[in-house]
Structures are given as structure tokens and as C-alpha cells.
Design a protein around this motif. Structure first.
Motif, PDB file in Angstrom:
ATOM      1  N   MET A   1     -25.277  -2.716   5.749  1.00 52.96           N
ATOM      2  CA  MET A   1     -24.265  -2.768   4.720  1.00 52.96           C
ATOM      3  C   MET A   1     -23.164  -1.760   5.068  1.00 52.96           C
ATOM      4  SD  MET A   1     -24.465  -2.293   0.619  1.00 52.96           S
ATOM      5  CE  MET A   1     -24.230  -0.557   0.414  1.00 52.96           C
ATOM      6  N   ARG A   2     -21.932  -2.134   4.763  1.00 53.92           N
ATOM      7  CA  ARG A   2     -20.829  -1.184   4.918  1.00 53.92           C
ATOM      8  C   ARG A   2     -19.824  -1.411   3.789  1.00 53.92           C
ATOM      9  NH1 ARG A   2     -18.545  -4.924   9.069  1.00 53.92           N
ATOM     10  NH2 ARG A   2     -16.350  -5.105   8.537  1.00 53.92           N
ATOM     11  N   VAL A   3     -19.014  -0.387   3.529  1.00 54.97           N
ATOM     12  CA  VAL A   3     -18.029  -0.438   2.453  1.00 54.97           C
ATOM     13  C   VAL A   3     -16.665  -0.129   3.046  1.00 54.97           C
ATOM     14  CG1 VAL A   3     -17.302   0.577   0.266  1.00 54.97           C
ATOM     15  CG2 VAL A   3     -19.735   0.288   0.753  1.00 54.97           C
ATOM     16  N   GLU A   4     -15.683  -0.978   2.723  1.00 54.80           N
ATOM     17  CA  GLU A   4     -14.294  -0.739   3.136  1.00 54.80           C
ATOM     18  C   GLU A   4     -13.483  -0.411   1.884  1.00 54.80           C
ATOM     19  OE1 GLU A   4     -14.191  -3.956   6.795  1.00 54.80           O
ATOM     20  OE2 GLU A   4     -13.297  -4.485   4.876  1.00 54.80           O
ATOM     21  N   TYR A   5     -12.708   0.655   1.942  1.00 55.11           N
ATOM     22  CA  TYR A   5     -11.879   1.068   0.816  1.00 55.11           C
ATOM     23  C   TYR A   5     -10.424   1.020   1.256  1.00 55.11           C
ATOM     24  CZ  TYR A   5      -9.535   4.063  -2.548  1.00 55.11           C
ATOM     25  OH  TYR A   5      -8.672   4.549  -3.477  1.00 55.11           O
ATOM     26  N   TYR A   6      -9.590   0.348   0.470  1.00 57.92           N
ATOM     27  CA  TYR A   6      -8.165   0.246   0.762  1.00 57.92           C
ATOM     28  C   TYR A   6      -7.376   0.865  -0.381  1.00 57.92           C
ATOM     29  CZ  TYR A   6      -9.707  -3.415   3.994  1.00 57.92           C
ATOM     30  OH  TYR A   6     -10.323  -4.118   4.989  1.00 57.92           O
ATOM     31  N   ASP A   7      -6.646   1.941  -0.114  1.00 58.85           N
ATOM     32  CA  ASP A   7      -5.748   2.462  -1.140  1.00 58.85           C
ATOM     33  C   ASP A   7      -4.384   1.799  -1.022  1.00 58.85           C
ATOM     34  OD1 ASP A   7      -5.034   3.715   1.182  1.00 58.85           O
ATOM     35  OD2 ASP A   7      -4.960   5.718   0.335  1.00 58.85           O
ATOM     36  N   ASN A   8      -4.163   1.056   0.041  1.00 59.75           N
ATOM     37  CA  ASN A   8      -2.996   0.199   0.229  1.00 59.75           C
ATOM     38  C   ASN A   8      -3.560  -1.186   0.558  1.00 59.75           C
ATOM     39  OD1 ASN A   8      -0.510  -0.868   0.683  1.00 59.75           O
ATOM     40  ND2 ASN A   8      -0.123   0.238   2.582  1.00 59.75           N
ATOM     41  N   PRO A   9      -3.832  -2.013  -0.468  1.00 63.39           N
ATOM     42  CA  PRO A   9      -4.586  -3.248  -0.289  1.00 63.39           C
ATOM     43  C   PRO A   9      -3.929  -4.244   0.668  1.00 63.39           C
ATOM     44  CG  PRO A   9      -4.241  -2.789  -2.602  1.00 63.39           C
ATOM     45  CD  PRO A   9      -3.427  -1.816  -1.837  1.00 63.39           C
ATOM     46  N   PRO A  10      -4.740  -5.099   1.298  1.00 59.69           N
ATOM     47  CA  PRO A  10      -4.204  -6.190   2.111  1.00 59.69           C
ATOM     48  C   PRO A  10      -3.324  -7.109   1.271  1.00 59.69           C
ATOM     49  CG  PRO A  10      -6.566  -5.933   2.450  1.00 59.69           C
ATOM     50  CD  PRO A  10      -6.180  -5.046   1.314  1.00 59.69           C
ATOM     51  N   THR A  11      -2.502  -7.880   1.919  1.00 63.45           N
ATOM     52  CA  THR A  11      -1.512  -8.736   1.251  1.00 63.45           C
ATOM     53  C   THR A  11      -2.122  -9.617   0.175  1.00 63.45           C
ATOM     54  OG1 THR A  11      -0.241  -8.749   3.291  1.00 63.45           O
ATOM     55  CG2 THR A  11       0.306 -10.427   1.663  1.00 63.45           C
ATOM     56  N   HIS A  12      -3.284 -10.166   0.422  1.00 70.07           N
ATOM     57  CA  HIS A  12      -3.932 -11.066  -0.544  1.00 70.07           C
ATOM     58  C   HIS A  12      -4.139 -10.397  -1.902  1.00 70.07           C
ATOM     59  CE1 HIS A  12      -6.508 -14.296  -1.968  1.00 70.07           C
ATOM     60  NE2 HIS A  12      -7.368 -13.377  -2.352  1.00 70.07           N
ATOM     61  N   TRP A  13      -4.381  -9.097  -1.919  1.00 65.05           N
ATOM     62  CA  TRP A  13      -4.657  -8.367  -3.152  1.00 65.05           C
ATOM     63  C   TRP A  13      -3.516  -7.471  -3.598  1.00 65.05           C
ATOM     64  CZ3 TRP A  13      -8.611 -10.201  -5.616  1.00 65.05           C
ATOM     65  CH2 TRP A  13      -9.631 -10.817  -4.899  1.00 65.05           C
ATOM     66  N   ALA A  14      -2.447  -7.362  -2.839  1.00 65.20           N
ATOM     67  CA  ALA A  14      -1.390  -6.373  -3.097  1.00 65.20           C
ATOM     68  C   ALA A  14      -0.763  -6.479  -4.477  1.00 65.20           C
ATOM     69  CB  ALA A  14      -0.315  -6.478  -2.024  1.00 65.20           C
ATOM     70  N   THR A  15      -0.617  -7.674  -5.014  1.00 60.31           N
ATOM     71  CA  THR A  15       0.007  -7.822  -6.327  1.00 60.31           C
ATOM     72  C   THR A  15      -1.011  -7.776  -7.468  1.00 60.31           C
ATOM     73  OG1 THR A  15      -0.126 -10.234  -6.207  1.00 60.31           O
ATOM     74  CG2 THR A  15       1.901  -9.190  -5.399  1.00 60.31           C
ATOM     75  N   ARG A  16      -2.304  -7.663  -7.145  1.00 56.42           N
ATOM     76  CA  ARG A  16      -3.344  -7.715  -8.171  1.00 56.42           C
ATOM     77  C   ARG A  16      -4.092  -6.410  -8.373  1.00 56.42           C
ATOM     78  NH1 ARG A  16      -5.863 -13.219  -5.848  1.00 56.42           N
ATOM     79  NH2 ARG A  16      -3.971 -14.429  -6.011  1.00 56.42           N
ATOM     80  N   ALA A  17      -4.015  -5.494  -7.386  1.00 50.18           N
ATOM     81  CA  ALA A  17      -4.807  -4.270  -7.498  1.00 50.18           C
ATOM     82  C   ALA A  17      -4.124  -3.129  -6.754  1.00 50.18           C
ATOM     83  CB  ALA A  17      -6.198  -4.504  -6.922  1.00 50.18           C
ATOM     84  N   ASP A  18      -4.339  -1.915  -7.253  1.00 53.04           N
ATOM     85  CA  ASP A  18      -3.814  -0.733  -6.578  1.00 53.04           C
ATOM     86  C   ASP A  18      -4.764  -0.246  -5.489  1.00 53.04           C
ATOM     87  OD1 ASP A  18      -1.528  -0.648  -8.150  1.00 53.04           O
ATOM     88  OD2 ASP A  18      -2.557   0.511  -9.713  1.00 53.04           O
ATOM     89  N   GLN A  19      -6.068  -0.440  -5.706  1.00 54.68           N
ATOM     90  CA  GLN A  19      -7.083  -0.107  -4.716  1.00 54.68           C
ATOM     91  C   GLN A  19      -8.067  -1.266  -4.633  1.00 54.68           C
ATOM     92  OE1 GLN A  19      -7.004   2.309  -7.425  1.00 54.68           O
ATOM     93  NE2 GLN A  19      -5.451   3.539  -6.451  1.00 54.68           N
ATOM     94  N   VAL A  20      -8.643  -1.462  -3.457  1.00 55.72           N
ATOM     95  CA  VAL A  20      -9.632  -2.527  -3.263  1.00 55.72           C
ATOM     96  C   VAL A  20     -10.842  -1.929  -2.552  1.00 55.72           C
ATOM     97  CG1 VAL A  20     -10.122  -4.706  -2.073  1.00 55.72           C
ATOM     98  CG2 VAL A  20      -7.900  -4.351  -3.138  1.00 55.72           C
ATOM     99  N   VAL A  21     -12.035  -2.276  -3.042  1.00 60.21           N
ATOM    100  CA  VAL A  21     -13.281  -1.889  -2.394  1.00 60.21           C
ATOM    101  C   VAL A  21     -13.971  -3.177  -1.965  1.00 60.21           C
ATOM    102  CG1 VAL A  21     -15.523  -0.785  -2.682  1.00 60.21           C
ATOM    103  CG2 VAL A  21     -13.503   0.181  -3.803  1.00 60.21           C
ATOM    104  N   ASN A  22     -14.236  -3.297  -0.666  1.00 57.28           N
ATOM    105  CA  ASN A  22     -14.881  -4.472  -0.114  1.00 57.28           C
ATOM    106  C   ASN A  22     -16.279  -4.067   0.339  1.00 57.28           C
ATOM    107  OD1 ASN A  22     -15.368  -6.985   0.942  1.00 57.28           O
ATOM    108  ND2 ASN A  22     -14.221  -6.647   2.816  1.00 57.28           N
ATOM    109  N   VAL A  23     -17.311  -4.593  -0.327  1.00 57.64           N
ATOM    110  CA  VAL A  23     -18.692  -4.280   0.012  1.00 57.64           C
ATOM    111  C   VAL A  23     -19.234  -5.425   0.860  1.00 57.64           C
ATOM    112  CG1 VAL A  23     -20.993  -3.802  -0.879  1.00 57.64           C
ATOM    113  CG2 VAL A  23     -18.975  -2.999  -2.130  1.00 57.64           C
ATOM    114  N   ILE A  24     -19.581  -5.116   2.112  1.00 51.23           N
ATOM    115  CA  ILE A  24     -20.063  -6.126   3.046  1.00 51.23           C
ATOM    116  C   ILE A  24     -21.571  -5.952   3.164  1.00 51.23           C
ATOM    117  CG2 ILE A  24     -19.905  -6.972   5.419  1.00 51.23           C
ATOM    118  CD1 ILE A  24     -17.027  -5.695   5.360  1.00 51.23           C
TER     119      ILE A  24
END
Length: 60
Positions: A1-24
Motif C-alpha cells: 500500500m502507498r499514499v500519494e498526497y497532492y497539495d496542488n491537485p492534478p488537473t482532473h481534481w483541480a476545480t474540485r479540491a484544494d488537496q487530494v489524497v490517493n490511497v493505492i
């Protein structure tokens, strides 16, 4: 398992969230992923829609 944290989200999420956490939770497999999102306001006849698709290829 790994976790990716984006404080500058990818384009797909840019208009919907300020931060994104992707749990793989498992390794990716070869395949397709599709997504769609539609929002509307009936009284103002406003529709906001988006769609996304990706293809993943895993080489061993």
C-alpha cells in the motif's frame, strides 16, 4: 500500500479540491478506467459536466 498526497491537485481534481489524497491498495493492472460527473441546477438551466478516461499498461 502507498499514499500519494497532492497539495496542488492534478488537473482532473483541480476545480474540485484544494488537496487530494490517493490511497493505492494494490498494484495497477492493465485496463481502462472511465469516469463522469454531472451537476445541474434545474431552475437556472445550468449544467456542469466533465468526463475522464485513462488506460493503464503494466509491464513486468
Amino acid at each position: 500500500m502507498r499514499v500519494e498526497y497532492y497539495d496542488n491537485p492534478p488537473t482532473h481534481w483541480a476545480t474540485r479540491a484544494d488537496q487530494v489524497v490517493n490511497v493505492i491498495t494494490r498494484n495497477p493492472e492493465t485496463g481502462y478506467v472511465f469516469g463522469a460527473d454531472v451537476s445541474s441546477a434545474v431552475t437556472t438551466r445550468f449544467v456542469d459536466a466533465s468526463a475522464s478516461a485513462s488506460y493503464t499498461v503494466v509491464s513486468h
